[in-house]
Write a protein that holds these residues in place. Structure first.
Motif, PDB file in Angstrom:
ATOM      1  N   VAL A  97       0.843  -1.196   0.000  1.00  0.00           N
ATOM      2  CA  VAL A  97       0.000   0.000   0.000  1.00  0.00           C
ATOM      3  C   VAL A  97       0.878   1.246   0.000  1.00  0.00           C
ATOM      4  N   LEU A  98       1.923   1.254   0.799  1.00  0.00           N
ATOM      5  CA  LEU A  98       2.822   2.401   0.871  1.00  0.00           C
ATOM      6  C   LEU A  98       3.489   2.645  -0.481  1.00  0.00           C
ATOM      7  N   GLN A  99       4.009   1.614  -1.105  1.00  0.00           N
ATOM      8  CA  GLN A  99       4.697   1.765  -2.386  1.00  0.00           C
ATOM      9  C   GLN A  99       3.756   2.261  -3.480  1.00  0.00           C
ATOM     10  N   ARG A 100       2.540   1.718  -3.512  1.00  0.00           N
ATOM     11  CA  ARG A 100       1.575   2.165  -4.526  1.00  0.00           C
ATOM     12  C   ARG A 100       1.165   3.614  -4.281  1.00  0.00           C
ATOM     13  N   THR A 101       1.116   4.026  -3.032  1.00  0.00           N
ATOM     14  CA  THR A 101       0.772   5.413  -2.711  1.00  0.00           C
ATOM     15  C   THR A 101       1.911   6.344  -3.109  1.00  0.00           C
ATOM     16  N   ILE A 102       3.124   5.966  -2.822  1.00  0.00           N
ATOM     17  CA  ILE A 102       4.295   6.788  -3.136  1.00  0.00           C
ATOM     18  C   ILE A 102       4.432   7.000  -4.640  1.00  0.00           C
ATOM     19  N   ARG A 103       4.031   6.039  -5.438  1.00  0.00           N
ATOM     20  CA  ARG A 103       4.112   6.185  -6.901  1.00  0.00           C
ATOM     21  C   ARG A 103       3.291   7.369  -7.411  1.00  0.00           C
ATOM     22  N   ARG A 104       2.344   7.822  -6.640  1.00  0.00           N
ATOM     23  CA  ARG A 104       1.496   8.945  -7.053  1.00  0.00           C
ATOM     24  C   ARG A 104       2.147  10.303  -6.771  1.00  0.00           C
ATOM     25  N   ILE A 105       3.185  10.311  -5.961  1.00  0.00           N
ATOM     26  CA  ILE A 105       3.855  11.559  -5.597  1.00  0.00           C
ATOM     27  C   ILE A 105       4.768  11.990  -6.748  1.00  0.00           C
ATOM     28  N   PRO A 106       4.805  13.294  -7.071  1.00  0.00           N
ATOM     29  CA  PRO A 106       5.693  13.764  -8.142  1.00  0.00           C
ATOM     30  C   PRO A 106       7.157  13.426  -7.846  1.00  0.00           C
ATOM     31  N   GLY A 107       7.939  13.275  -8.898  1.00  0.00           N
ATOM     32  CA  GLY A 107       9.339  12.869  -8.767  1.00  0.00           C
ATOM     33  C   GLY A 107      10.161  13.737  -7.838  1.00  0.00           C
ATOM     34  N   ASP A 108       9.982  15.057  -7.897  1.00  0.00           N
ATOM     35  CA  ASP A 108      10.764  15.935  -7.031  1.00  0.00           C
ATOM     36  C   ASP A 108      10.428  15.717  -5.556  1.00  0.00           C
ATOM     37  N   LYS A 109       9.170  15.431  -5.290  1.00  0.00           N
ATOM     38  CA  LYS A 109       8.767  15.146  -3.905  1.00  0.00           C
ATOM     39  C   LYS A 109       9.228  13.752  -3.478  1.00  0.00           C
ATOM     40  N   ARG A 110       9.276  12.827  -4.430  1.00  0.00           N
ATOM     41  CA  ARG A 110       9.741  11.474  -4.097  1.00  0.00           C
ATOM     42  C   ARG A 110      11.184  11.490  -3.606  1.00  0.00           C
ATOM     43  N   VAL A 111      11.994  12.351  -4.193  1.00  0.00           N
ATOM     44  CA  VAL A 111      13.390  12.485  -3.744  1.00  0.00           C
ATOM     45  C   VAL A 111      13.419  12.947  -2.292  1.00  0.00           C
ATOM     46  N   LYS A 112      12.570  13.921  -1.965  1.00  0.00           N
ATOM     47  CA  LYS A 112      12.505  14.418  -0.586  1.00  0.00           C
ATOM     48  C   LYS A 112      11.973  13.347   0.364  1.00  0.00           C
ATOM     49  N   TRP A 113      10.998  12.564  -0.100  1.00  0.00           N
ATOM     50  CA  TRP A 113      10.473  11.457   0.705  1.00  0.00           C
ATOM     51  C   TRP A 113      11.596  10.460   0.996  1.00  0.00           C
ATOM     52  N   ASN A 114      12.397  10.137  -0.010  1.00  0.00           N
ATOM     53  CA  ASN A 114      13.497   9.193   0.182  1.00  0.00           C
ATOM     54  C   ASN A 114      14.492   9.702   1.214  1.00  0.00           C
TER      55      ASN A 114
END
Length: 97
Positions: free
Chosen positions: A49-66
């Motif tokens: 569920v977490l991974q599928r949710t994270i896929r919806r976040i824009p790439g620039d925000k995904r970097v910050k999430w990481n």
């Protein structure tokens, strides 16, 4: 299932769209509240569920999430609750004058 689908399915959020990010945060928060009320806590810790949710976040925000989640991963797996907390901080930052 409908609440989980609301945050895990759909297109990636547009980069730079603060309103879309805020709406996504609200949907995530509502999903978590519903899962708590229904005692579906296993969904809160589901990596799928977490991974599928994270896929919806824009790439620039995904970097910050990481960057955010790197410290969490040293001691445990991240959860949907971590994502909700991080999204809240992002939205507050975006709308802070």
């Amino acid at each position: 299932r409908a609440y989980i689908d609301m945050i895990t399915t759909g297109d990636t959020l547009p980069s730079g769209d603060s309103n879309a990010l805020r709406n996504f945060y609200v949907s995530t928060r509502d999903c978590i509240a519903t899962l708590h009320q229904m005692c579906y806590t296993s969904e809160l810790t589901s990596l799928d569920v977490l991974q599928r949710t994270i896929r919806r976040i824009p790439g620039d925000k995904r970097v910050k999430w990481n960057d955010f989640v790197r410290n969490i991963c040293r001691t445990r797996e991240p959860t949907l609750l971590d994502l909700e907390r991080w999204l809240k901080d992002c939205v507050e930052s975006e709308f802070n004058p």
